[in-house]
Design a protein around this motif. Structure first.
Motif, PDB file in Angstrom:
ATOM      1  N   MET A   1       0.816  -1.197   0.000  1.00 25.11           N
ATOM      2  CA  MET A   1       0.000   0.000   0.000  1.00 25.11           C
ATOM      3  C   MET A   1       0.852   1.250   0.000  1.00 25.11           C
ATOM      4  SD  MET A   1      -2.647   1.431   2.868  1.00 25.11           S
ATOM      5  CE  MET A   1      -1.296   2.225   3.732  1.00 25.11           C
ATOM      6  N   LEU A   2       1.859   1.311   0.910  1.00 28.80           N
ATOM      7  CA  LEU A   2       2.796   2.431   0.954  1.00 28.80           C
ATOM      8  C   LEU A   2       4.127   1.993   0.364  1.00 28.80           C
ATOM      9  CD1 LEU A   2       2.005   3.834   4.515  1.00 28.80           C
ATOM     10  CD2 LEU A   2       1.283   4.780   2.321  1.00 28.80           C
ATOM     11  N   ALA A   3       4.750   2.882  -0.395  1.00 26.25           N
ATOM     12  CA  ALA A   3       5.989   2.539  -1.096  1.00 26.25           C
ATOM     13  C   ALA A   3       7.134   2.288  -0.115  1.00 26.25           C
ATOM     14  CB  ALA A   3       6.361   3.664  -2.058  1.00 26.25           C
ATOM     15  N   GLN A   4       8.123   1.522  -0.561  1.00 28.67           N
ATOM     16  CA  GLN A   4       9.245   1.157   0.306  1.00 28.67           C
ATOM     17  C   GLN A   4      10.043   2.371   0.766  1.00 28.67           C
ATOM     18  OE1 GLN A   4      11.696  -2.017  -1.205  1.00 28.67           O
ATOM     19  NE2 GLN A   4       9.953  -3.343  -1.656  1.00 28.67           N
ATOM     20  N   TRP A   5      10.090   3.439  -0.039  1.00 26.37           N
ATOM     21  CA  TRP A   5      10.899   4.591   0.350  1.00 26.37           C
ATOM     22  C   TRP A   5      10.417   5.205   1.659  1.00 26.37           C
ATOM     23  CZ3 TRP A   5       8.789   9.356   1.172  1.00 26.37           C
ATOM     24  CH2 TRP A   5       7.561   9.654   0.583  1.00 26.37           C
ATOM     25  N   MET A   6       9.138   5.006   1.983  1.00 31.85           N
ATOM     26  CA  MET A   6       8.597   5.598   3.211  1.00 31.85           C
ATOM     27  C   MET A   6       9.169   4.961   4.475  1.00 31.85           C
ATOM     28  SD  MET A   6       4.693   6.786   2.927  1.00 31.85           S
ATOM     29  CE  MET A   6       4.215   8.119   1.826  1.00 31.85           C
ATOM     30  N   ARG A   7       9.683   3.757   4.360  1.00 30.27           N
ATOM     31  CA  ARG A   7      10.206   3.077   5.546  1.00 30.27           C
ATOM     32  C   ARG A   7      11.412   3.792   6.137  1.00 30.27           C
ATOM     33  NH1 ARG A   7       9.791  -3.073   2.976  1.00 30.27           N
ATOM     34  NH2 ARG A   7       7.559  -2.903   2.448  1.00 30.27           N
ATOM     35  N   SER A   8      12.087   4.607   5.331  1.00 34.94           N
ATOM     36  CA  SER A   8      13.217   5.390   5.851  1.00 34.94           C
ATOM     37  C   SER A   8      12.784   6.790   6.273  1.00 34.94           C
ATOM     38  CB  SER A   8      14.317   5.485   4.792  1.00 34.94           C
ATOM     39  OG  SER A   8      13.838   6.145   3.623  1.00 34.94           O
ATOM     40  N   SER A   9      11.530   7.159   6.003  1.00 30.87           N
ATOM     41  CA  SER A   9      11.043   8.500   6.324  1.00 30.87           C
ATOM     42  C   SER A   9       9.966   8.504   7.400  1.00 30.87           C
ATOM     43  CB  SER A   9      10.477   9.172   5.064  1.00 30.87           C
ATOM     44  OG  SER A   9      11.444   9.247   4.050  1.00 30.87           O
ATOM     45  N   VAL A  10       9.334   7.354   7.632  1.00 35.44           N
ATOM     46  CA  VAL A  10       8.256   7.227   8.620  1.00 35.44           C
ATOM     47  C   VAL A  10       8.592   6.065   9.535  1.00 35.44           C
ATOM     48  CG1 VAL A  10       5.790   6.815   8.951  1.00 35.44           C
ATOM     49  CG2 VAL A  10       6.582   8.050   6.920  1.00 35.44           C
ATOM     50  N   MET A  76       7.623  14.520   0.813  1.00 36.67           N
ATOM     51  CA  MET A  76       8.829  14.842   1.573  1.00 36.67           C
ATOM     52  C   MET A  76       8.846  16.320   1.956  1.00 36.67           C
ATOM     53  SD  MET A  76      10.562  12.089   2.087  1.00 36.67           S
ATOM     54  CE  MET A  76      12.229  12.648   2.452  1.00 36.67           C
ATOM     55  N   ASN A  77       8.388  17.172   1.075  1.00 37.95           N
ATOM     56  CA  ASN A  77       8.302  18.608   1.363  1.00 37.95           C
ATOM     57  C   ASN A  77       7.329  18.877   2.511  1.00 37.95           C
ATOM     58  OD1 ASN A  77       8.674  21.420   0.999  1.00 37.95           O
ATOM     59  ND2 ASN A  77       6.938  21.513  -0.390  1.00 37.95           N
ATOM     60  N   LEU A  78       6.199  18.163   2.518  1.00 36.32           N
ATOM     61  CA  LEU A  78       5.222  18.324   3.596  1.00 36.32           C
ATOM     62  C   LEU A  78       5.766  17.786   4.921  1.00 36.32           C
ATOM     63  CD1 LEU A  78       1.952  17.278   1.707  1.00 36.32           C
ATOM     64  CD2 LEU A  78       2.744  19.595   2.204  1.00 36.32           C
ATOM     65  N   PHE A  79       6.436  16.628   4.874  1.00 30.73           N
ATOM     66  CA  PHE A  79       7.055  16.088   6.086  1.00 30.73           C
ATOM     67  C   PHE A  79       8.037  17.100   6.678  1.00 30.73           C
ATOM     68  CE2 PHE A  79       6.670  11.465   4.361  1.00 30.73           C
ATOM     69  CZ  PHE A  79       5.323  11.453   4.700  1.00 30.73           C
ATOM     70  N   ASP A  80       8.856  17.697   5.811  1.00 30.43           N
ATOM     71  CA  ASP A  80       9.863  18.659   6.264  1.00 30.43           C
ATOM     72  C   ASP A  80       9.209  19.905   6.857  1.00 30.43           C
ATOM     73  OD1 ASP A  80      12.774  19.506   6.272  1.00 30.43           O
ATOM     74  OD2 ASP A  80      11.899  21.127   5.070  1.00 30.43           O
ATOM     75  N   ALA A  81       8.117  20.350   6.253  1.00 30.69           N
ATOM     76  CA  ALA A  81       7.420  21.533   6.771  1.00 30.69           C
ATOM     77  C   ALA A  81       6.872  21.282   8.170  1.00 30.69           C
ATOM     78  CB  ALA A  81       6.288  21.921   5.821  1.00 30.69           C
ATOM     79  N   ARG A  82       6.347  20.080   8.414  1.00 30.41           N
ATOM     80  CA  ARG A  82       5.823  19.770   9.756  1.00 30.41           C
ATOM     81  C   ARG A  82       6.971  19.625  10.752  1.00 30.41           C
ATOM     82  NH1 ARG A  82       2.480  20.899  12.189  1.00 30.41           N
ATOM     83  NH2 ARG A  82       1.434  19.099  13.082  1.00 30.41           N
ATOM     84  N   ARG A  83       8.057  18.997  10.333  1.00 26.96           N
ATOM     85  CA  ARG A  83       9.171  18.761  11.254  1.00 26.96           C
ATOM     86  C   ARG A  83       9.867  20.052  11.649  1.00 26.96           C
ATOM     87  NH1 ARG A  83      11.672  15.737   8.196  1.00 26.96           N
ATOM     88  NH2 ARG A  83      13.243  17.189   7.408  1.00 26.96           N
ATOM     89  N   THR A  84       9.953  21.010  10.721  1.00 29.65           N
ATOM     90  CA  THR A  84      10.667  22.256  10.983  1.00 29.65           C
ATOM     91  C   THR A  84       9.740  23.404  11.368  1.00 29.65           C
ATOM     92  OG1 THR A  84      10.577  22.832   8.621  1.00 29.65           O
ATOM     93  CG2 THR A  84      12.526  21.616   9.406  1.00 29.65           C
TER      94      THR A  84
END
Length: 272
Positions: A1-10, A76-84
């Motif tokens: 359901m979710l791509a493998q790249w997300m495992r390093s970001s979530v 990734m841009n949205l993740f970064d906006a929430r984190r920062t």
């Protein structure tokens, strides 16, 4: 359901997750509402490892792969906006790509939850899934909103199956309409998707300005809006009385309802 790249970001997430189901509906004689009871299913994988074999290799390696590549920098841009704790703008094209990705993720998540032997019970018709494959934009029968969740570490999904009658009282022999509603929460962002089997007007599931509508009628949006709680997002998926008033029927606590017209599967509420 979710791509493998997300495992390093979530995450990381424990390799076990629980799916909770409950709901209610009209009894066969329409005299009262009744509960269908609760169910719990434990899976030995995380949300990041959820897969389905219902998606063919051509789709998985073709249009889905291209959509994932287009959506990754936006997410990734949205993740970064929430984190920062900073703001970012999504263009109209980016809003459209993210909305299509959210619909795809909602629908494939449902297929994964059904299992390989129950694909015929998918809430959205097969022809709608084919149109999502062939068209470059989300279906006109889906509504997509973007929100900011207060909990930046939460990785969770809510999903509800809803049928509703066109008239009250129900018209004998008339097929009810369907909604597949979902909310995916990742790293402080939330994507709400309400998919209908026919085009209907639908009110925002979150009060303004908390939800940014991505689809239909996409436009540039500034993220994040004011944040909402996990419970707000749960209710956005599981509550419809503001839009769909119940029929004038009592609730019978002694009866049990079978799944059928009028059934609404409620996501399990988050712990407080």
């Amino acid at each position: 359901m979710l791509a493998q790249w997300m495992r390093s970001s979530v995450g990381p997430l424990p390799m076990e997750r629980s799916a909770y189901g409950s709901g209610f509906g009209l009894l066969d004689d329409d005299r009262a509402y009744a509960s269908i009871g609760e169910s719990v299913r434990v899976s030995r994988n995380s949300l990041l490892h959820q897969v389905t074999r219902a998606v063919c290799a051509v789709c998985n390696n073709g249009w889905m792969s291209r959509l994932e590549a287009a959506a990754k920098p936006i997410l990734m841009n949205l993740f970064d906006a929430r984190r920062t704790n900073t703001s970012t703008m999504l263009s109209t094209d980016e809003a459209t790509v993210l909305a299509r990705w959210a619909v795809k993720t909602s629908w494939t998540s449902e297929l994964s939850g059904l299992g390989d032997q129950n694909q015929e019970h998918a809430w959205m018709p097969a022809d709608m899934r084919r149109r999502l494959c062939l068209e470059e934009v989300p279906p006109v029968t889906s509504w997509v909103w973007l929100a900011a969740c207060e909990d930046l570490d939460l990785c969770q999904q809510f999903q509800a199956h809803v049928t509703y009658d066109r008239t009250t009282p129900p018209t004998l022999g008339e097929t009810p309409r369907r909604i597949l509603a979902s909310c995916l929460i990742l790293n402080g962002i939330a994507l709400l998707v309400h998919s209908f089997d026919s085009r209907v007007p639908f009110p925002p599931p979150l009060t303004a300005p908390h939800g940014l509508r991505l689809w239909p009628s996409p436009s540039p949006v500034e993220f994040p809006p004011p944040s909402v709680s996990q419970m707000d997002l749960f209710l956005a998926v599981g509550r419809y009385t503001h839009w769909l008033p119940l029929h004038d029927r009592p609730f019978d606590p002694s009866a049990t309802c079978t799944i059928g017209p009028g059934f609404q599967e409620q996501p399990h509420p988050p712990e407080r």
